[in-house]
Write a protein that holds these residues in place. Structure first.
Motif, PDB file in Angstrom:
ATOM      1  N   MET A   1      43.778  10.730 -27.543  1.00  0.00           N
ATOM      2  CA  MET A   1      42.572  11.860 -27.085  1.00  0.00           C
ATOM      3  C   MET A   1      42.419  12.775 -28.344  1.00  0.00           C
ATOM      4  SD  MET A   1      43.031  14.957 -24.243  1.00  0.00           S
ATOM      5  CE  MET A   1      44.188  15.542 -25.668  1.00  0.00           C
TER       6      MET A   1
ATOM      7  N   VAL B   1      31.384  14.588 -25.044  1.00  0.00           N
ATOM      8  CA  VAL B   1      31.926  13.324 -25.315  1.00  0.00           C
ATOM      9  C   VAL B   1      30.558  12.331 -25.115  1.00  0.00           C
ATOM     10  CG1 VAL B   1      32.873  11.244 -24.250  1.00  0.00           C
ATOM     11  CG2 VAL B   1      33.826  13.295 -24.260  1.00  0.00           C
TER      12      VAL B   1
ATOM     13  N   HIS C   1      37.103   5.927 -21.185  1.00  0.00           N
ATOM     14  CA  HIS C   1      37.138   7.309 -20.852  1.00  0.00           C
ATOM     15  C   HIS C   1      37.251   7.708 -19.439  1.00  0.00           C
ATOM     16  CE1 HIS C   1      34.787   6.763 -24.542  1.00  0.00           C
ATOM     17  NE2 HIS C   1      34.943   7.847 -24.816  1.00  0.00           N
TER      18      HIS C   1
ATOM     19  N   ALA D   1      37.836  11.246 -16.838  1.00  0.00           N
ATOM     20  CA  ALA D   1      37.668  12.798 -16.733  1.00  0.00           C
ATOM     21  C   ALA D   1      38.065  12.937 -15.345  1.00  0.00           C
ATOM     22  CB  ALA D   1      36.068  12.903 -16.931  1.00  0.00           C
TER      23      ALA D   1
ATOM     24  N   SER E   1      40.668   7.576 -23.740  1.00  0.00           N
ATOM     25  CA  SER E   1      40.077   9.197 -24.004  1.00  0.00           C
ATOM     26  C   SER E   1      40.002  10.016 -22.854  1.00  0.00           C
ATOM     27  CB  SER E   1      38.921   9.166 -24.594  1.00  0.00           C
ATOM     28  OG  SER E   1      38.350  10.655 -25.235  1.00  0.00           O
TER      29      SER E   1
ATOM     30  N   MET F   1      39.863  13.397 -20.429  1.00  0.00           N
ATOM     31  CA  MET F   1      39.252  14.484 -20.767  1.00  0.00           C
ATOM     32  C   MET F   1      39.696  15.484 -19.348  1.00  0.00           C
ATOM     33  SD  MET F   1      35.245  15.403 -20.650  1.00  0.00           S
ATOM     34  CE  MET F   1      35.058  14.618 -22.034  1.00  0.00           C
TER      35      MET F   1
ATOM     36  N   VAL G   1      38.726  18.898 -17.376  1.00  0.00           N
ATOM     37  CA  VAL G   1      37.308  19.407 -17.354  1.00  0.00           C
ATOM     38  C   VAL G   1      37.472  20.565 -16.510  1.00  0.00           C
ATOM     39  CG1 VAL G   1      34.862  19.372 -16.917  1.00  0.00           C
ATOM     40  CG2 VAL G   1      36.181  17.481 -17.932  1.00  0.00           C
TER      41      VAL G   1
ATOM     42  N   GLY H   1      35.193  18.812 -22.323  1.00  0.00           N
ATOM     43  CA  GLY H   1      36.587  18.732 -22.088  1.00  0.00           C
ATOM     44  C   GLY H   1      37.217  20.113 -22.675  1.00  0.00           C
TER      45      GLY H   1
END
Length: 318
Positions: free
Chosen positions: A1, A8, A61, A63, A84, A86, A88, A120
């Motif tokens: 990360m 992003v 990715h 989230a 990755s 994230m 939020v 993020g």
């Protein structure tokens, strides 16, 4: 990360997670994969299945909302997978009002992520997150210790012993000796006042004798013993935490020493500061970014050239 707090860029294969206490709703979409939504439970086995599904689809990715502490076990399982991830702020991805469902929420998060519209929060490394747990728990124990001392003061007031009126600190050596004598059964105000010979005492022997003359019952004696036992246990736990914190912070002792040179900053404050923000300041481009992340910056609320009242935000940290 990535450590940097930034938007992003457009991602080819994304996953949006709507997290709850018992279940996680995941929606995937992107190049070469058909949009699909699946529901998983929050158990380790089910989260592992979620991770394997994402790896099989080549999702790069992920989230999710920072919902209470429920995002943490998901993070712990997915983080080593290479995607990755994230986390939020929930206010930044609020869904359009209407018929709201978990599937629609996860699909909305996935859509925003694909468009590169999510920002993020800074999630520190696992070692720092563990250190945060230690320092935050220590702070809670210190608050409990203070609460126990306040409870003891109220008991003395109930027994009409005005110790807090003649002693500036009931945790001090002199006041502790008086309390020990009272618990041991000594009730003579004159003998109790004779224990108070410290040169810093501002109260006279007569004032102390009047303050320690009260109505101390067996109930008060029992309660004081219980509270002092509780305080001793808390002090032992704090000592254990201090030893563990020092062990984990040994690699940054030189940084701690330098920060202690700042006026009004002691070692405890410096350790808590490092546990919260770390030592790598590259994750915060400016001091303003750090203040905003910590929730110390007031928001902008301006309309038609007029600035309206604004309050501090809760910050973007989980």
């Amino acid at each position: 990360m990535s450590k940097n707090v930034e938007f992003v860029p457009f991602a080819e294969r994304c996953c949006g997670l709507d997290i709850h206490k018992k279940e996680i709703v995941a929606t995937v979409d992107g190049e070469g994969i058909a949009p699909e939504t699946r529901t998983f439970t929050s158990t380790t086995r089910s989260l592992t299945e979620l991770k394997e599904w994402l790896l099989e689809l080549g999702v790069t990715h992920v989230a999710m909302e920072s919902t209470g502490v429920y995002w943490k076990p998901v993070m712990n399982i997915l983080e080593p997978g290479g995607s990755s991830i994230m986390v939020v702020n929930a206010r930044h991805i609020k869904y359009v009002p209407g018929h709201k469902t978990d599937k629609k929420d996860s699909a909305w998060i996935c859509k925003l992520l694909r468009a590169g519209l999510l920002k993020g929060s800074f999630i520190p490394p696992r070692e720092q997150r563990d250190l945060r747990d230690l320092t935050r728990y220590r702070r809670k124990l210190v608050q409990q210790q203070a609460a126990e001392h306040n409870r003891m003061i109220r008991l003395f007031e109930d027994a009409n012993l005005k110790l807090s009126s003649v002693f500036s600190n009931i945790r001090g050596k002199t006041c502790t000796a008086v309390i020990d004598a009272i618990i041991a059964g000594e009730t003579d105000p004159q003998k109790l006042s004779e224990l108070c010979t410290h040169w810093r005492l501002k109260s006279t022997q007569e004032e102390i004798a009047q303050a320690v003359e009260g109505h101390f019952t067996e109930h008060h004696m029992f309660m004081i013993r219980m509270i002092r036992r509780s305080i001793a246990n808390i002090e032992a736990e704090i000592a254990d935490l201090d030893a563990e914190i020092d062990r984990r912070m040994a690699p940054v002792n030189d940084i701690i020493e330098r920060l202690c040179g700042i006026p009004s900053m002691d070692r405890t404050s410096v350790k808590e500061l490092i546990a919260e923000i770390g030592v790598d300041m590259e994750v915060f481009p400016t001091a303003g970014n750090l203040a905003s992340w910590a929730g110390m910056s007031p928001g902008n609320n301006e309309s038609a050239g007029k600035k309206k009242a604004s309050t501090r935000t809760m910050g973007t940290r989980p």
